[in-house]
Design an enzyme around this catalytic site. Structure first.
Site, PDB file in Angstrom:
ATOM      1  N   GLU A  44      37.300  39.899  32.581  1.00 17.69           N
ATOM      2  CA  GLU A  44      37.715  38.605  33.349  1.00 17.69           C
ATOM      3  C   GLU A  44      36.919  37.355  32.805  1.00 17.69           C
ATOM      4  O   GLU A  44      35.788  37.636  32.572  1.00 17.69           O
ATOM      5  CB  GLU A  44      37.239  39.089  34.722  1.00 17.69           C
ATOM      6  N   LYS A 117      44.503  35.489  41.407  1.00 16.02           N
ATOM      7  CA  LYS A 117      43.901  36.439  41.789  1.00 16.02           C
ATOM      8  C   LYS A 117      43.980  36.310  43.474  1.00 16.02           C
ATOM      9  O   LYS A 117      43.720  35.164  44.063  1.00 16.02           O
ATOM     10  CB  LYS A 117      42.505  36.156  41.480  1.00 16.02           C
ATOM     11  N   CYS A 154      39.708  41.913  39.176  1.00 16.97           N
ATOM     12  CA  CYS A 154      38.230  42.177  39.644  1.00 16.97           C
ATOM     13  C   CYS A 154      38.171  42.394  40.929  1.00 16.97           C
ATOM     14  O   CYS A 154      38.627  43.619  41.418  1.00 16.97           O
ATOM     15  CB  CYS A 154      37.515  41.259  39.261  1.00 16.97           C
TER      16      CYS A 154
END
Length: 278
Positions: A44, A117, A154
């Site tokens: 990431e 995200k 993540c």
């Protein structure tokens, strides 16, 4: 997708030099491709240090529109040259909005679009809500030349709903670029084992391989613990790295055989969404 597919994950320490970081990621992609990788996952936000540990207005200058972000344009050429699929993690600017995003590059270098995200953390050392809006793309699954791939970023990896949503869309592989390590509020807290276990659970519950690529190194007192891994469809870790080693890991899967195994387990046949509380 028919036949065998080889996936690689990269683990590196990063510096505050975007061009140098992109070059180092490209070098590792080449090394993985030389070993037969079809899909290569970098960590990431690999273009620089993990800037989200503090709230600093100057850090917004790191963002760029996804279609001409230096990491996307640079690695698009690498993907086309090597014939590999690369999910590229970037700090995205879209007008006045900022996102933590992944651009999926197909094996001919074509950008297939962007995932933003969905779950944005906010806590000591991980103050992402200052920088990123919650994603507006929904969970995405990409039809690439090397398979049907789902990507979470993540904090997304801790939510079983994200993995299940991608599996329900027909994902054959789940990929999680990551930046995780020390918890500044509690130096005794080490989340590396549970970080792995939650994703191993996604693999088991969805009968799907899972790949996680993390960074390493001390960035201004915040240490990232690596331990990147690949788990098979039974949740077994089939390749992994330690907390300090730079490099890549590699595993090969037969997506057609796994598809049969997934059907035999009946997890999707026996779901009861009518009973689940939302």
């Amino acid at each position: 997708m028919t036949g065998l597919v080889t996936v690689a994950a990269l683990q590196l320490a990063f510096v505050d030099d975007e061009a140098a970081n992109i070059r180092r990621v490209a070098e590792q992609i080449r090394m993985a491709a030389d070993r037969g990788a079809d899909i290569v996952l970098p960590p990431e936000l690999f273009c620089g240090p993990y800037f989200c540990k503090v709230q600093e207005e100057a850090e917004f200058a790191r963002a760029a529109p996804w279609h001409d972000h230096p990491a996307v344009t640079g690695l698009s050429a690498v993907a086309a040259e090597l014939g590999v699929v690369i999910p590229v993690s970037i700090f995205e600017k879209d007008g006045p909005h900022y996102y933590n995003s992944v651009v999926m590059l197909d094996a001919d270098g074509t950008p297939l679009g962007v995932y933003r995200k969905s779950h944005i953390p906010d806590g000591p050392g991980y103050q992402e809500k200052f920088y990123f809006r919650p994603g507006d793309t929904g969970f995405r699954v990409w039809d690439t030349q090397k398979g049907r791939l789902g990507v979470g970023i993540c904090w997304d990896q801790w939510f079983p709903e994200a993995a299940r949503s991608m599996a329900l869309q027909g994902a054959e592989l789940l990929l999680y670029p990551t930046a995780i390590g020390a918890e500044p509020q509690d130096p005794a807290l080490d989340t590396s084992a549970r970080w792995r276990r939650v994703m191993q659970g996604h693999a088991v519950a969805n009968v799907i391989p899972v790949v996680a690529a993390n960074r390493i190194g001390d960035e201004g007192g915040q240490t990232f613990y690596g331990t990147s891994f690949i788990a098979d469809q039974a949740g077994e870790i089939v390749d992994a790295l330690d907390r300090v080693t730079e490099g890549h890991l590699l595993s090969t899967f037969d997506f057609k055989a796994i598809e049969k195994e997934r059907a035999a387990w009946g997890f999707f046949r026996d779901r009861r969404p009518d009973l689940y509380v939302t």
